[in-house]
Design an enzyme around this catalytic site. Structure first.
Site, PDB file in Angstrom:
ATOM      1  CG  ASN A  34      -1.732   1.221   1.398  1.00 29.02           C
ATOM      2  OD1 ASN A  34      -1.804   2.043   0.482  1.00 29.02           O
ATOM      3  ND2 ASN A  34      -2.363   1.369   2.550  1.00 29.02           N
TER       4      ASN A  34
ATOM      5  CE  LYS B  12      -0.015   3.125   4.775  1.00 28.01           C
ATOM      6  NZ  LYS B  12       0.067   3.207   6.229  1.00 28.01           N
TER       7      LYS B  12
ATOM      8  CG  HIS C 104      -5.662   1.838   5.342  1.00 31.28           C
ATOM      9  ND1 HIS C 104      -5.217   2.727   6.278  1.00 31.28           N
ATOM     10  CD2 HIS C 104      -4.650   0.968   5.125  1.00 31.28           C
ATOM     11  CE1 HIS C 104      -3.974   2.411   6.611  1.00 31.28           C
ATOM     12  NE2 HIS C 104      -3.605   1.355   5.914  1.00 31.28           N
TER      13      HIS C 104
ATOM     14  CD  GLU D  20      -2.706   5.345   6.899  1.00 31.35           C
ATOM     15  OE1 GLU D  20      -2.727   5.422   5.660  1.00 31.35           O
ATOM     16  OE2 GLU D  20      -1.767   4.813   7.536  1.00 31.35           O
TER      17      GLU D  20
ATOM     18  CD  GLU E 121      -3.147  -2.375   7.326  1.00 28.73           C
ATOM     19  OE1 GLU E 121      -2.083  -2.634   6.764  1.00 28.73           O
ATOM     20  OE2 GLU E 121      -3.767  -1.312   7.145  1.00 28.73           O
TER      21      GLU E 121
ATOM     22  N   GLY F 108       3.021   2.412  10.805  1.00 27.07           N
ATOM     23  CA  GLY F 108       3.972   3.502  10.647  1.00 27.07           C
ATOM     24  C   GLY F 108       4.664   3.907  11.934  1.00 27.07           C
TER      25      GLY F 108
ATOM     26  CB  SER G 163       5.791  -1.603  11.943  1.00 22.37           C
ATOM     27  OG  SER G 163       5.387  -0.265  12.188  1.00 22.37           O
TER      28      SER G 163
HETATM   29  P1  13P Z   1       3.359   0.476   7.652  1.00 22.63           P
HETATM   30  O1  13P Z   1       3.883  -0.833   7.061  1.00 22.63           O
HETATM   31  O2  13P Z   1       4.069   1.667   7.137  1.00 22.63           O
HETATM   32  O3  13P Z   1       3.281   0.406   9.136  1.00 22.63           O
HETATM   33  O4  13P Z   1       1.844   0.610   7.128  1.00 22.63           O
HETATM   34  C1  13P Z   1       0.992  -0.452   7.218  1.00 22.63           C
HETATM   35  C2  13P Z   1      -0.257  -0.125   6.475  1.00 22.63           C
HETATM   36  O5  13P Z   1      -1.016   0.724   6.884  1.00 22.63           O
HETATM   37  C3  13P Z   1      -0.508  -0.829   5.220  1.00 22.63           C
HETATM   38  O6  13P Z   1      -1.792  -0.579   4.747  1.00 22.63           O
END
Ligand code: 13P
Length: 250
Positions: free
Chosen positions: A9, A11, A96, A98, A168, A174, A213
């Site tokens: 992803n 982003k 997601h 976010e 997740e 992150g 992560s």
């Molecule tokens: P990170 O791997 O940067 O922690 O992000 C995970 C994520 O949100 C994948 O959709």
């Protein structure tokens, strides 16, 4: 045997040129990852078409990071599932954290997005997961259960057969803080049990990915768990080498 998947992803990262380079890097090294592991890249909308072209014939699938709730029409700024499918996407990430956190995504909007995805033969990668406060209060099981019940339980058996779930934990996204392999397995097994209560034996076939992560150094241990079928990768998906190394962790 459940499908194994490693999805990147991206982003809101990469300009078109950088995205194409990254996709080419993934395609070039794809042969080092076992053929049976599905490799997916999810670029921003703006360069999906170029990325599809860059990975053509290389056994790398492309996904979008979201889609609109509506079919078409006067919805300024929105991108429909039909548009995404027309560009050559096979997958779409929905729900997601976010998007839930910053853009008011709810089960109501997600039910519509899921319907649009299926109407256009896109396979949803449906994300669930608790935040830190919920984890600390021991509410992670009920949070994930609710996110599944309110959306996934509305699917038909035929639709469910094409679903991918990503667990997740928000506190691991992150932050560099990863769930332990045991924590991941515990909740993945629980999610599968919830799915089994509605869809029966078909739940055994549903890939459940871990995200948060995930990197080359921890992917092997997390993926070794029975109910972890791969990963949804953020930061580490922005470097072809790291992303492929995660693919090779199987
Ligand atoms: P990170 O791997 O940067 O922690 O992000 C995970 C994520 O949100 C994948 O959709």
């Amino acid at each position: 045997m459940r499908k194994k998947i490693v999805a990147g992803n991206w982003k809101m990262n990469t300009l078109p040129k950088e995205g194409v380079e990254l996709a080419k890097g993934v395609a070039a090294g794809r042969g080092e990852v076992c053929d049976s592991v599905e490799i997916i890249v999810c670029p921003p909308f703006t360069h999906i078409a170029q990325v599809v072209e860059a990975v053509e014939g290389k056994n790398v699938a492309v996904g979008a990071q979201d889609c609109a709730t509506e079919v078409k029409g006067a919805y300024t700024g929105e991108i429909s599932a039909e548009m995404i499918a027309a560009l050559g996407c096979k997958y779409v990430i929905l729900g997601h954290s976010e998007r839930r956190q910053y853009y008011g995504e709810t089960s109501e909007s997600l039910n519509k997005k899921m319907a649009r995805a299926y109407e256009n033969n896109l396979m949803p990668i449906y994300c669930v997961g608790e935040n830190l406060e919920e984890r600390e209060a021991g509410r992670h099981f009920e949070v994930c259960k609710q996110q599944i019940e309110e959306v996934v339980f509305n699917l038909t058996a035929e639709q469910f057969a094409k679903l991918v779930i990503a667990y997740e934990p928000v506190w691991a996204i992150g932050t560099g803080k990863t769930a332990t392999a045991e924590q991941a397995e515990e909740i993945h097994a629980y999610i599968r049990e919830v799915l089994r209560s509605k869809f029966g034996a078909a739940a055994e076939q549903c890939p459940i990915l871990y995200g948060g992560s995930c990197k080359p150094s921890n992917a092997g241990e997390i993926f070794s768990k029975e109910n972890v079928d791969g990963g949804l990768i953020g930061g580490a998906a922005l470097k072809a080498e790291d992303f492929l190394a995660i693919g090779k962790a199987f």
